[in-house]
Scaffold this active site. Structure first.
Site, short mmCIF file in Angstrom:
data_model
loop_
_atom_site.label_atom_id
_atom_site.label_comp_id
_atom_site.label_asym_id
_atom_site.label_seq_id
_atom_site.Cartn_x
_atom_site.Cartn_y
_atom_site.Cartn_z
N ASP A 45 78.59 29.63 -6.88
CA ASP A 45 79.35 29.60 -5.63
C ASP A 45 79.26 28.13 -4.95
OD1 ASP A 45 80.36 32.25 -5.88
OD2 ASP A 45 78.53 33.33 -5.29
N GLY A 46 77.81 27.90 -5.09
CA GLY A 46 77.61 26.45 -4.46
C GLY A 46 78.50 25.50 -4.85
N ASN A 117 81.60 29.28 4.81
CA ASN A 117 80.80 30.66 4.79
C ASN A 117 80.29 30.92 6.28
OD1 ASN A 117 81.09 31.32 2.31
ND2 ASN A 117 79.06 30.84 1.63
N ALA A 155 84.73 35.48 4.72
CA ALA A 155 84.28 35.21 3.28
C ALA A 155 82.90 35.18 3.06
CB ALA A 155 85.32 34.01 3.07
N ALA A 159 76.74 36.61 2.24
CA ALA A 159 76.21 35.52 2.00
C ALA A 159 74.88 35.62 2.91
CB ALA A 159 76.69 34.01 1.83
N ASN A 161 74.55 35.61 5.89
CA ASN A 161 74.58 36.58 6.90
C ASN A 161 74.22 37.75 6.55
OD1 ASN A 161 76.13 37.79 9.55
ND2 ASN A 161 77.14 38.87 7.70
N LEU A 162 74.67 38.41 5.24
CA LEU A 162 74.09 39.77 4.90
C LEU A 162 72.67 39.84 4.60
CD1 LEU A 162 74.68 42.56 4.16
CD2 LEU A 162 75.17 41.79 1.64
N SER A 163 72.05 38.51 4.13
CA SER A 163 70.58 38.65 3.84
C SER A 163 69.74 38.76 5.38
CB SER A 163 70.19 37.33 3.23
OG SER A 163 70.37 36.11 4.08
#
Length: 258
Positions: A45-46, A117, A155, A159, A161-163
């Protein structure tokens, strides 16, 4: 390749990605990225974010079909060197609109970056950050005391945000997630979900004693005084996915991961 679309190949510098790239170069024909109509990206992803940012910098955003040769690969398709032409022909396309971050430092320097992101504001020292938060020019939080805060696109909602315990946003939701990172005051504030036409502003209340950095995906600006974030509708990116591994389905299913 098929002659219908001119493809360029981009690969992460990792050994695994370079070996895969060598395999694909033997199997298919490729053109330089300046002559291409589509990019195949190998990595995680990076690396995909790096590839997309490089195209934004060149003001030439080509569709990207990524194959995972990294760790998570949430934004990638499965790696396979076989039948690449037919996979690309069958792929579903998704348009991603990035955020535009405009940061002004304590010294007065103005820096503008895109974020696919999220845009994150993070404390630079052991002391918590003190931030004023505005929405469309209106002060909604006179003082947010926290480790940081972030604004995430759909999108990017799965990432960082969820953590940080932010919400997962459907890809077609036209929303921005505003999520605190370890908020101390107001302690019960859990963030907000805002329309993507919203302009979000941050002002660092004590930028010398409590310095804050602003990060647009992987690009950092240190010692910021103010940061403005809004969707950049002049820039759009297209990601391609195998029908059985489409991004919108993945984002939906993340809500059921225990």
């Amino acid at each position: 390749m098929s002659g219908e679309r001119r493809l360029a190949l981009a690969a992460s510098p990792t050994e695994q990605a370079q070996v895969a790239a060598a395999d694909l170069r033997q199997r298919y024909d490729w053109v330089p990225i300046g002559e291409a109509e589509l990019v195949v990206a190998l990595g995680g992803d990076g690396f995909l974010l790096q590839t997309l940012h490089a195209m934004l910098d060149r003001h030439r955003a080509l569709p990207v079909f990524g194959m995972n040769l990294g760790t998570v690969g949430f934004l990638m398709n499965e790696w396979s060197p076989d039948l690449l032409e037919s996979r690309i022909l069958r792929a579903r396309s998704f348009t991603v609109t990035p955020l535009r971050m405009t940061a002004t430092t304590v010294s007065g320097e103005v820096v503008t970056y895109a974020a696919i992101n999220e845009v994150s504001l993070l404390r630079e020292t052991r002391q918590t950050a003190r931030l004023e938060v505005t929405v469309n020019g209106r002060v909604v939080l006179p003082e947010l005391v926290c480790d940081g805060v972030l604004a995430a696109t759909p999108a990017g909602s799965t990432a960082y945000n969820l953590s940080a315990h932010g919400p997962i946003l459907p890809l077609d939701s036209s929303l921005i997630a505003l999520t605190p990172i370890s908020a101390f005051r107001p302690r019960r504030w859990r963030g907000a979900i805002l329309p993507d036409r919203t302009r979000i502003g941050f002002r660092v209340l004590d930028p010398v004693k409590r310095p804050v950095s602003a990060v647009a995906d992987q690009r950092e600006v240190r010692d910021v005084a103010t940061v403005e974030v809004a969707i950049d509708r002049s820039s759009t990116l297209t990601l391609l996915f195998d029908p059985e591994h489409a991004l919108d389905d993945r984002i939906t299913m993340e809500q059921f991961v225990i």
